[in-house]
Design a protein around this motif. Structure first.
Motif, PDB file in Angstrom:
ATOM      1  N   GLY A  34      50.092  41.477 -12.776  1.00  0.00           N
ATOM      2  CA  GLY A  34      50.149  40.598 -11.694  1.00  0.00           C
ATOM      3  C   GLY A  34      48.976  39.454 -11.702  1.00  0.00           C
ATOM      4  O   GLY A  34      48.755  38.864 -11.218  1.00  0.00           O
ATOM      5  N   ALA A  35      49.181  38.867 -13.740  1.00  0.00           N
ATOM      6  CA  ALA A  35      49.223  38.139 -13.596  1.00  0.00           C
ATOM      7  C   ALA A  35      50.080  36.329 -12.682  1.00  0.00           C
ATOM      8  O   ALA A  35      51.041  36.768 -12.486  1.00  0.00           O
ATOM      9  N   CYS A  36      49.231  35.678 -12.101  1.00  0.00           N
ATOM     10  CA  CYS A  36      50.538  34.703 -11.717  1.00  0.00           C
ATOM     11  C   CYS A  36      51.353  34.095 -12.323  1.00  0.00           C
ATOM     12  O   CYS A  36      50.509  34.211 -14.348  1.00  0.00           O
ATOM     13  N   ARG A  37      52.631  33.225 -11.804  1.00  0.00           N
ATOM     14  CA  ARG A  37      53.459  33.100 -13.064  1.00  0.00           C
ATOM     15  C   ARG A  37      53.240  31.842 -14.401  1.00  0.00           C
ATOM     16  O   ARG A  37      52.392  31.094 -13.223  1.00  0.00           O
ATOM     17  N   PRO A  38      52.589  31.553 -14.879  1.00  0.00           N
ATOM     18  CA  PRO A  38      52.537  30.738 -16.029  1.00  0.00           C
ATOM     19  C   PRO A  38      53.277  29.993 -15.935  1.00  0.00           C
ATOM     20  O   PRO A  38      54.606  29.652 -15.798  1.00  0.00           O
ATOM     21  N   ARG A  39      53.066  28.272 -16.498  1.00  0.00           N
ATOM     22  CA  ARG A  39      54.354  27.215 -17.147  1.00  0.00           C
ATOM     23  C   ARG A  39      54.299  27.726 -18.459  1.00  0.00           C
ATOM     24  O   ARG A  39      53.980  28.210 -19.083  1.00  0.00           O
ATOM     25  N   MET A  40      55.535  27.659 -19.074  1.00  0.00           N
ATOM     26  CA  MET A  40      56.052  27.670 -20.205  1.00  0.00           C
ATOM     27  C   MET A  40      56.331  26.291 -20.484  1.00  0.00           C
ATOM     28  O   MET A  40      56.567  25.524 -20.440  1.00  0.00           O
ATOM     29  N   GLN A  41      55.736  26.184 -22.497  1.00  0.00           N
ATOM     30  CA  GLN A  41      55.757  25.712 -23.017  1.00  0.00           C
ATOM     31  C   GLN A  41      55.592  24.378 -22.710  1.00  0.00           C
ATOM     32  O   GLN A  41      56.221  23.289 -22.780  1.00  0.00           O
ATOM     33  N   ALA A  42      54.562  24.551 -22.029  1.00  0.00           N
ATOM     34  CA  ALA A  42      53.422  23.144 -21.624  1.00  0.00           C
ATOM     35  C   ALA A  42      52.778  22.038 -22.517  1.00  0.00           C
ATOM     36  O   ALA A  42      52.533  22.960 -24.252  1.00  0.00           O
ATOM     37  N   LEU A  78      42.429  24.767 -16.889  1.00  0.00           N
ATOM     38  CA  LEU A  78      43.329  24.944 -18.037  1.00  0.00           C
ATOM     39  C   LEU A  78      42.774  25.860 -18.584  1.00  0.00           C
ATOM     40  O   LEU A  78      41.873  26.147 -19.096  1.00  0.00           O
ATOM     41  N   VAL A  79      44.025  26.808 -18.351  1.00  0.00           N
ATOM     42  CA  VAL A  79      43.706  28.181 -19.219  1.00  0.00           C
ATOM     43  C   VAL A  79      45.203  28.295 -20.442  1.00  0.00           C
ATOM     44  O   VAL A  79      45.961  28.115 -19.990  1.00  0.00           O
ATOM     45  N   VAL A  80      45.093  28.254 -21.828  1.00  0.00           N
ATOM     46  CA  VAL A  80      46.407  28.343 -22.243  1.00  0.00           C
ATOM     47  C   VAL A  80      46.804  29.783 -22.976  1.00  0.00           C
ATOM     48  O   VAL A  80      45.606  30.363 -23.244  1.00  0.00           O
ATOM     49  N   GLY A  81      47.777  30.619 -22.984  1.00  0.00           N
ATOM     50  CA  GLY A  81      48.052  31.791 -23.837  1.00  0.00           C
ATOM     51  C   GLY A  81      48.975  31.090 -24.607  1.00  0.00           C
ATOM     52  O   GLY A  81      50.129  30.666 -24.002  1.00  0.00           O
ATOM     53  N   GLU A  82      48.190  32.042 -25.516  1.00  0.00           N
ATOM     54  CA  GLU A  82      49.098  32.067 -27.250  1.00  0.00           C
ATOM     55  C   GLU A  82      49.794  33.132 -27.747  1.00  0.00           C
ATOM     56  O   GLU A  82      48.962  33.959 -27.659  1.00  0.00           O
ATOM     57  N   VAL A 107      42.205  28.579 -24.552  1.00  0.00           N
ATOM     58  CA  VAL A 107      42.798  29.319 -25.188  1.00  0.00           C
ATOM     59  C   VAL A 107      42.535  30.945 -24.933  1.00  0.00           C
ATOM     60  O   VAL A 107      41.798  31.165 -25.661  1.00  0.00           O
ATOM     61  N   VAL A 108      43.795  31.746 -24.778  1.00  0.00           N
ATOM     62  CA  VAL A 108      43.488  33.676 -24.543  1.00  0.00           C
ATOM     63  C   VAL A 108      44.824  33.405 -25.773  1.00  0.00           C
ATOM     64  O   VAL A 108      45.774  33.084 -25.503  1.00  0.00           O
ATOM     65  N   ARG A 109      44.441  34.204 -27.111  1.00  0.00           N
ATOM     66  CA  ARG A 109      45.642  34.545 -27.547  1.00  0.00           C
ATOM     67  C   ARG A 109      45.682  36.082 -27.243  1.00  0.00           C
ATOM     68  O   ARG A 109      44.310  37.062 -27.626  1.00  0.00           O
ATOM     69  N   ARG A 141      42.003  40.934 -21.583  1.00  0.00           N
ATOM     70  CA  ARG A 141      42.086  40.271 -21.656  1.00  0.00           C
ATOM     71  C   ARG A 141      42.202  38.539 -21.427  1.00  0.00           C
ATOM     72  O   ARG A 141      41.662  38.012 -20.925  1.00  0.00           O
ATOM     73  N   LEU A 142      43.317  38.818 -20.886  1.00  0.00           N
ATOM     74  CA  LEU A 142      43.776  37.638 -19.425  1.00  0.00           C
ATOM     75  C   LEU A 142      43.095  37.624 -18.299  1.00  0.00           C
ATOM     76  O   LEU A 142      41.932  36.890 -17.844  1.00  0.00           O
ATOM     77  N   GLN A 143      42.035  38.692 -17.990  1.00  0.00           N
ATOM     78  CA  GLN A 143      40.860  38.666 -16.839  1.00  0.00           C
ATOM     79  C   GLN A 143      39.635  37.958 -17.678  1.00  0.00           C
ATOM     80  O   GLN A 143      39.123  37.834 -16.982  1.00  0.00           O
ATOM     81  N   ALA A 144      39.337  38.841 -18.317  1.00  0.00           N
ATOM     82  CA  ALA A 144      38.061  37.986 -19.588  1.00  0.00           C
ATOM     83  C   ALA A 144      38.323  36.210 -19.579  1.00  0.00           C
ATOM     84  O   ALA A 144      37.374  35.876 -20.048  1.00  0.00           O
ATOM     85  N   ALA A 145      39.335  36.291 -20.064  1.00  0.00           N
ATOM     86  CA  ALA A 145      39.687  34.881 -20.107  1.00  0.00           C
ATOM     87  C   ALA A 145      40.072  33.712 -18.781  1.00  0.00           C
ATOM     88  O   ALA A 145      40.222  32.285 -18.578  1.00  0.00           O
TER      89      ALA A 145
END
Length: 324
Positions: A207-215, A239-243, A282-284, A299-303
């Motif tokens: 249910g997370a929003c669609r991220p932008r890839m390879q920003a 901004l929050v980055v997912g790795e 950053v959330v890994r 993890r995504l919600q906590a970030a």
């Protein structure tokens, strides 16, 4: 026979009864393996081949044995290099022009096409063209594997994403087309590998929003480029980055550049520090979190990753894949 087959990048297919019996004796001892009925390869040789080559060697043997067959769906995706997942190749999927020919026949699943799709020959294998292959996988496979095939297919073929969406919208009265359209809507050629495509599918499923890839970001230290696997913008503009942390980059020497696994880890930490300097969180997460949807969502919600306020029902809800 094995040596001759290897020279052609195929499996051995014995024609005489005494040869079949010889292979069967070695099959029982574990000296050879039989990926498909009647097709053999030495166990040590099979284990030495990367998954991509295991798939193409086996499918090339099938196509040589049955030159009139046209691979489709997961089999065509394997031949085209759109997937290296070996479990998708449990069956050989072929396209047939007559409804009476359709159905499962041993290790073969024949799919009826009222209008036969475009066919191309790839390395000795006759397969459905790229667009039809991606559409068929969207219809036949579960969301995760369909996303891997379509993201990889778009990247390798160079086809733009909107072409896939338009092609899906133009197909009507075909079984599973709502699923194929859903995949076409979300597939992204910016996914650099199957792991990222799998993670993208999981991110959307929780249910997370669609991220932008390879920003890309500009390093505050060197002025060089920093790329992020996934990027979200929160409502407040932050901004929050997912790795995605995969094991391969820490164990594969070809991915380490100049150095070893420790150097890779240190470069990752330095890269994350530079993102923090830019006030980017950053959330890994790892593949084990991707496999466990609960952990990934937590993890995504906590970030503070933004989630869709209203989740629409996925056409994959309740779908049971029978393609492998």
């Amino acid at each position: 026979m094995l040596g001759q087959a290897y020279a052609r990048r195929r499996l051995a297919v014995p024609k005489r009864d005494k040869d079949r019996r010889a292979f069967q004796r070695r099959l029982k001892t574990g000296e050879v393996v039989m990926p498909y009925k009647g097709m053999y390869i030495a166990a040590a040789k099979w284990e030495s081949l990367p998954y991509a080559q295991r798939i193409t060697w086996a499918l090339r043997t099938v196509c040589h044995t049955h030159p009139g067959w046209v691979l489709c769906g997961p089999s065509a995706a394997g031949a085209l290099g759109f997937t290296t997942t070996i479990k998708l190749q449990r069956y050989v999927h072929i396209a047939v022009p007559k409804r009476s020919q359709a159905g499962r026949h041993g290790y073969v699943i024949a799919h009826f096409y009222k209008d036969m799709p475009a066919v191309k020959t790839v390395d000795g294998m006759r397969v459905t063209a790229e667009m039809d292959t991606m559409m068929d996988c969207g219809r036949m496979l579960d969301f995760e594997h369909a996303m891997v095939v379509c993201c990889t297919g778009l990247r390798l073929s160079g086809l733009p994403q909107h072409r896939l969406r338009e092609y899906a919208r133009g197909r009507k009265r075909i079984s599973g087309i709502p699923r194929a359209r859903y995949v076409a809507e979300h597939a992204d050629p910016a996914c650099e590998n199957g792991g990222e495509a799998t993670a993208l599918a999981a991110i959307l499923e929780v249910g997370a929003c669609r991220p932008r890839m390879q920003a890309t970001f500009v390093s505050p230290l060197s002025g060089g480029e920093i790329r992020a696997d996934f990027l979200w913008e929160r409502d407040d503009g932050s901004l929050v980055v997912g790795e995605l942390d995969g094991r391969q980059k820490y164990v594969d020497p070809s991915m380490m550049g100049q150095g070893d696994s420790i150097d890779v880890i240190l470069r990752e930490k330095d890269r994350e520090t530079q993102l923090n300097m830019l006030r980017v969180d950053v959330v890994r997460f790892q593949m084990e979190h991707v496999r466990d949807r609960g952990q990934l969502r937590q993890r995504l919600q906590a970030a503070g990753v933004p989630f869709e306020p209203v989740r629409r029902r996925s056409p994959f809800s309740g779908f049971r894949c029978k393609a492998y």
